[in-house]
Design an enzyme around this catalytic site. Structure first.
Site, PDB file in Angstrom:
ATOM      1  CE  LYS A 155     -33.615  61.897 -24.365  1.00 31.30           C
ATOM      2  NZ  LYS A 155     -33.141  60.648 -24.949  1.00 31.30           N
ATOM      3  CG  HIS A 185     -35.173  57.405 -18.305  1.00 30.06           C
ATOM      4  ND1 HIS A 185     -34.642  57.840 -19.488  1.00 30.06           N
ATOM      5  CD2 HIS A 185     -34.314  56.470 -17.832  1.00 30.06           C
ATOM      6  CE1 HIS A 185     -33.511  57.190 -19.713  1.00 30.06           C
ATOM      7  NE2 HIS A 185     -33.290  56.358 -18.727  1.00 30.06           N
ATOM      8  CE  LYS A 189     -31.210  56.119 -15.130  1.00 29.37           C
ATOM      9  NZ  LYS A 189     -31.261  54.712 -15.490  1.00 29.37           N
ATOM     10  CD  GLU A 223     -26.042  54.486 -23.166  1.00 24.11           C
ATOM     11  OE1 GLU A 223     -27.032  53.763 -23.024  1.00 24.11           O
ATOM     12  OE2 GLU A 223     -26.022  55.445 -23.951  1.00 24.11           O
ATOM     13  CG  ASP A 242     -29.911  59.849 -27.239  1.00 29.79           C
ATOM     14  OD1 ASP A 242     -31.154  59.809 -27.233  1.00 29.79           O
ATOM     15  OD2 ASP A 242     -29.198  58.895 -26.865  1.00 29.79           O
ATOM     16  CG  HIS A 247     -30.670  61.396 -19.816  1.00 25.38           C
ATOM     17  ND1 HIS A 247     -32.006  61.598 -19.572  1.00 25.38           N
ATOM     18  CD2 HIS A 247     -30.616  60.457 -20.794  1.00 25.38           C
ATOM     19  CE1 HIS A 247     -32.718  60.795 -20.360  1.00 25.38           C
ATOM     20  NE2 HIS A 247     -31.901  60.113 -21.105  1.00 25.38           N
ATOM     21  CE  LYS A 356     -26.464  55.491 -27.472  1.00 29.36           C
ATOM     22  NZ  LYS A 356     -27.438  54.991 -26.493  1.00 29.36           N
TER      23      LYS A 356
HETATM   24  C1  BG6 Z   1     -32.146  57.366 -23.436  1.00 27.29           C
HETATM   25  C2  BG6 Z   1     -31.307  57.536 -24.667  1.00 27.29           C
HETATM   26  O1  BG6 Z   1     -32.814  58.549 -23.107  1.00 27.29           O
HETATM   27  O2  BG6 Z   1     -31.305  56.991 -22.345  1.00 27.29           O
HETATM   28  C3  BG6 Z   1     -30.539  56.265 -24.986  1.00 27.29           C
HETATM   29  O3  BG6 Z   1     -32.153  57.869 -25.767  1.00 27.29           O
HETATM   30  C4  BG6 Z   1     -29.729  55.819 -23.791  1.00 27.29           C
HETATM   31  O4  BG6 Z   1     -29.702  56.446 -26.121  1.00 27.29           O
HETATM   32  C5  BG6 Z   1     -30.610  55.770 -22.540  1.00 27.29           C
HETATM   33  O5  BG6 Z   1     -29.194  54.540 -24.068  1.00 27.29           O
HETATM   34  C6  BG6 Z   1     -29.778  55.518 -21.309  1.00 27.29           C
HETATM   35  O6  BG6 Z   1     -30.639  55.299 -20.227  1.00 27.29           O
HETATM   36  P1  BG6 Z   1     -30.234  54.330 -19.026  1.00 27.29           P
HETATM   37  O7  BG6 Z   1     -31.379  54.433 -18.071  1.00 27.29           O
HETATM   38  O8  BG6 Z   1     -30.067  52.978 -19.636  1.00 27.29           O
HETATM   39  O9  BG6 Z   1     -28.940  54.875 -18.494  1.00 27.29           O
END
Ligand code: BG6
Length: 511
Positions: A155, A185, A189, A223, A242, A247, A356
């Site tokens: 992505k 991704h 999980k 985050e 993003d 996600h 963020k």
């Molecule tokens: C990524 C984003 O796909 O996922 C990031 O580009 C983000 O900005 C991240 O921090 C979060 O993934 P995880 O697995 O840390 O929750």
């Protein structure tokens, strides 16, 4: 069940000197090797612009494994065996002639094994390079034997609907859909995969899983991290592109989708059941209510962080981060109220937020059930009252808790809210694989269940494009939240207007 494949396999990683390869791909491949999931004959061919020797490349991967592997530092003897499978080939990925070295590397391995290999082309590069690499792979006949070749695309898949369609078109002209693995991704999980098990392996949930019993749903991925050196990429992306486009909408689809007829293909590669799941998710995206300008005003909030203090350290404002344009209007926070116009979900709001530099890093889904039809207890019996709520914690805590009312022990009838908890830590002693381990193994065995189909990606973009267009107008109120907060006040107002509040789990002593 997943089985180790005996077929010789070659991973060609484009952009192999980058961060993704060091942090995620190398540790995942190494752990698959340690756990006995790699075939006997396998190779990892890294490629990128930099001129590196094999040894230099191996050291880079080792450094990544030592730092990021869930198994900690690599042991000398295991690393020695694993590293014999690693090669590096410098290439200018924009230039088709430059791919000859990769062709030669593959030919050498096949000659040595005296067998044709499955070749997995992994594009761990900036999205602007996806089209040119996908084309050059074809031009160089690296994907000629279709059944033996796969392409993995990271992505972001496109920057908007138009570019996602163009990329899908290019891929579909040159590859079969069964060869294309679009990564999100989050789907790898463990706790996200468990959403499928939890929903479709428990009969008691289905009668409640609809608008008759559920009042609202929250999906929240917050985050503490800021830009971490990714300012330049992020500034052209923002929270909506993003995180929400991929996600968070994937999580929403898993909560809202209808049950598939079947789940796992008995003998991958057989993507019939993957297609089942993909189709049920696309149904959700197609049923989601389209945004009018008025709904964008009332149902969507954006934010950007100001400087502040987090964990005792002063952190810069988004506009001061490296790679970010001064005066940038890119959002680092987004909250959206979605509706799904179908029988199951009519009238149930799905509140989604991500950002963020927030107070706590956590990914949570909260499903709040409707209140009692009639209270039989007197008001003085109620110490604390919370409608039944199901909380699915994806990370860092991995748990599912059901909040119910109970009687507090004692001579009086006093009610309070208690949690019935299924916690991974106390229930299982087995290890939890990293998302990339699951996903890389699935690419090897040819199971597309946890990947995104082309029409799914397009449907997600289509839903969000009106918001993205509306947000092209710079926000005059940025920055509008400070580091270590829960985002802009307007995000609280968005949900408070309906009588609810954002749910958080107390974690690491933080509330
Ligand atoms: C990524 C984003 O796909 O996922 C990031 O580009 C983000 O900005 C991240 O921090 C979060 O993934 P995880 O697995 O840390 O929750």
């Amino acid at each position: 069940m997943k089985e180790i494949k005996s077929q010789p396999t070659i991973f060609v990683i484009y952009g192999a000197t980058g961060d993704l390869c060091r942090r995620k791909l190398a540790p995942a491949l190494y752990n698959l090797f340690l756990d006995g999931w790699m075939p006997d004959k396998f190779s990892i061919i890294g490629t990128g612009r930099n001129a590196l020797t094999n040894e230099e490349f191996k050291n880079k991967l080792l450094e990544g494994i030592n730092q990021f592997s869930r198994n900690g530092k690599a042991s000398d003897d295991k690393w020695k065996i694993f590293s014999e499978h690693i090669f590096y080939e410098a290439a200018d990925l924009n230039n088709s002639d430059s791919y000859q070295g990769i062709c030669n590397q593959i030919a050498l391995r096949e000659k040595e094994w005296n067998e044709k290999a499955y070749v997995i082309h992994y594009l761990a590069v900036a999205p602007t390079l996806f089209p040119v690499i996908a084309t050059n792979i074809v031009k160089n006949k690296l994907i000629e034997q279709k059944e033996n070749a796969r392409i993995v695309i990271e992505k972001p898949f496109g920057h908007d609907l138009e570019s996602a369609k163009a990329l899908n078109k290019l891929l579909n002209e040159n590859y079969n859909e069964e060869q294309i693995y679009r990564i999100d991704h989050y789907l790898g999980k463990e706790t996200v995969q468990n959403l499928l098990a939890f929903r479709f392996a428990n009969a008691i949930l289905e009668p409640l899983w609809n608008r008759n019993y559920i009042q609202h749903v929250q999906i929240s991925v917050t985050e503490e991290l800021g830009m971490e050196g990714r300012g330049e990429y992020y500034d052209s992306s923002g929270a909506m592109r993003d995180m929400i486009q991929n996600h968070l909408l994937q999580l929403l689809c898993l909560i809202a989708m209808e049950p598939p007829n079947n789940f796992i293909a008995m003998e991958p590669p057989n993507n019939f059941n993957a297609a089942e799941i993909h189709s049920r998710k696309v149904d959700v995206l197609h049923a989601m209510r389209k945004f009018t300008p008025e709904e964008i005003r009332n149902s969507v909030v954006r934010g950007q962080y100001a400087k502040g203090w987090l964990q005792g350290k002063e952190v810069p404002a988004y506009r001061e981060e490296k790679g970010v344009k001064p005066g940038s209007s890119t959002e680092t926070f987004a909250a959206v109220k979605f509706f799904i116009d179908n029988w199951r979900w009519q009238g149930v709001p799905f509140y989604v937020r991500t950002g963020k530099r927030l107070h706590q890093s956590s990914s949570l889904i909260s499903i709040q059930f409707k209140d009692l039809p009639h209270f039989v207890f007197p008001p003085e019996a109620i110490e604390s009252w919370q409608q039944n709520r199901l909380i699915i914690s994806i990370q860092p805590e991995m748990s599912i808790r059901l909040q119910v009312q109970g009687k507090r022990p004692g001579l009086n009838m006093l009610l309070n809210t208690v949690d019935m908890v299924f916690d991974y830590k106390t229930t299982y002693s087995s290890y939890t694989p990293e998302a990339y381990e699951t996903l890389l193994l699935d690419v090897m065995i040819g199971d597309q269940t946890l990947f995104m189909r082309g029409d799914q990606v397009e449907a997600a973009w289509e839903l969000l494009m009106p918001i993205i267009h509306a947000w092209m107008k710079p926000s005059l109120s940025f920055p509008n939240y400070s580091a270590d907060s829960w985002g802009p006040e307007l995000a609280e107002a968005l949900i408070a207007a309906d009588g609810f509040h954002w749910f958080t789990l107390p974690m690491n002593g933080k509330n």
